[in-house]
Design an enzyme around this catalytic site. Sequence first.
Site, PDB file in Angstrom:
ATOM      1  CE  LYS A   1       3.479  23.393 -67.996  1.00 30.50           C
ATOM      2  NZ  LYS A   1       3.962  24.265 -67.058  1.00 30.50           N
TER       3      LYS A   1
HETATM    4  C1  LIG Z   1       7.802  21.000 -70.945  1.00 24.95           C
HETATM    5  C2  LIG Z   1       7.685  20.879 -69.331  1.00 24.95           C
HETATM    6  N1  LIG Z   1       7.924  19.870 -68.749  1.00 24.95           N
HETATM    7  C3  LIG Z   1       7.752  19.596 -67.489  1.00 24.95           C
HETATM    8  C4  LIG Z   1       7.142  20.725 -66.618  1.00 24.95           C
HETATM    9  C5  LIG Z   1       7.109  20.374 -65.222  1.00 24.95           C
HETATM   10  O1  LIG Z   1       5.711  20.619 -64.868  1.00 24.95           O
HETATM   11  P1  LIG Z   1       5.329  20.727 -63.262  1.00 24.95           P
HETATM   12  O2  LIG Z   1       5.485  22.268 -62.762  1.00 24.95           O
HETATM   13  O3  LIG Z   1       4.021  20.509 -62.991  1.00 24.95           O
HETATM   14  O4  LIG Z   1       6.310  19.889 -62.346  1.00 24.95           O
HETATM   15  C6  LIG Z   1       6.679  21.815 -67.292  1.00 24.95           C
HETATM   16  C7  LIG Z   1       6.245  22.986 -66.675  1.00 24.95           C
HETATM   17  O5  LIG Z   1       6.639  24.026 -66.943  1.00 24.95           O
HETATM   18  C8  LIG Z   1       7.007  22.130 -68.794  1.00 24.95           C
HETATM   19  O6  LIG Z   1       6.610  22.955 -69.374  1.00 24.95           O
END
Ligand SMILES: Cc1ncc(COP(=O)(O)O)c(C=O)c1O
Length: 378
Positions: free
Chosen positions: A181
């Site tokens: 991210k």
């Molecule tokens: C659109 C979206 N939502 C949720 C997530 C989940 O994030 P995390 O890995 O911090 O749980 C991601 C991660 O790739 C994502 O791209």
Amino acid sequence: MEVPFARPYFTGDEGAALADVVAGGWVSQGPRVAAFERAFAARVGAPDAVAVSSCTSALHLALYVSGVEPGDEVIVPSLSFIATANSVWQCGATPVFADVDPLTYNLDPAAVERAITERTRVIMPVHQLGLPADMDPILALAAERGLTVVEDAACAVGAEYRSQRIGSLGPLACFSLHPRKVITTGEGGMIAVHDPDVATRLRRLRQHAMDVSDLARHSARDVVIEHYPERGFNARMTDMQATLGLCQLELLDEILEARRRLAERYTAGLAEAPHVDPPYEPAYARRTWQSYAVRLRPGAPIDRLELMHRLLRDGVATRRGVMAIHREVAYAGFHAGLPNTETADREVLMLPLFPGLSDDQQDYVLERLATHVVALAA
Ligand SMILES: Cc1ncc(COP(=O)(O)O)c(C=O)c1O
């Protein structure tokens, strides 16, 4: 030449900051988490922010405090990372997939309206790849139908919608701090919260709903017996992660600027490219360029997977575009008939983009891309 797909951006000073935390002995959730929350909230324009262990946990807890229960429906795009739908499932509720806009690849407000039933409780727009969804019609629709909006802002730290920062719109926006991210804490998530009572509840729920934090108990001069007014979860962030997060926040503007410059270079380089479209840029958005996704037009002489294989043989790592959740076995049978989602799932691929990608590397990516597409066209 080797071109990796993504890489987090650090200055090299982070190690010393982390060593200080370890030397201080407070490594779990404590004062640095509190400081990171304050700094993050200020940066995204929210009254408060609650740190958690991931964006998936953030989404789950945001839905939970919005009252989502078994039997309820939450409208989400299928064109998203599977965590979006999994967070709904974690509440025992049902994700209802709505189609996306064919240009922005974000939730189409008209499709959302069609998906509303008497069981719908929440609309969850995703600011996909850091491009804000068209929030005005979604917020208006939610207000009109008495629904809550929980934003999946995983890739959108630093994004703006019509000059309003993502996080400032309210009531709940969930960010990811995973290394893929915009900024990272290794693993981690943050919930921008507008209602102080909801923030208090979220802070309890992330630590088993205990009514006193470790920090408060540790700082107390008297014996403190904690209580558990409800059942909760463990979604705590550590002070080590928060320290990294504070370092990263200081770099956020530099990271956003580097990403924007590279994205503009890609778009300029693709102006003449046959069969490949650069990302659509709606005037309303200031995006984060968490990823740079191009569309391989129908009729292109090369299949997307074959193109990815060829680029990888040249040393260029790419990824397919955003997945279509309803096409995975885990959500088989949930929905068919999402034409824009399925087209995007077929046509889009993502090129390397990260602060530190050199102009030479980027030119190489463009040259290899054009060579494969044009060579096959000839
Ligand atoms: C659109 C979206 N939502 C949720 C997530 C989940 O994030 P995390 O890995 O911090 O749980 C991601 C991660 O790739 C994502 O791209």
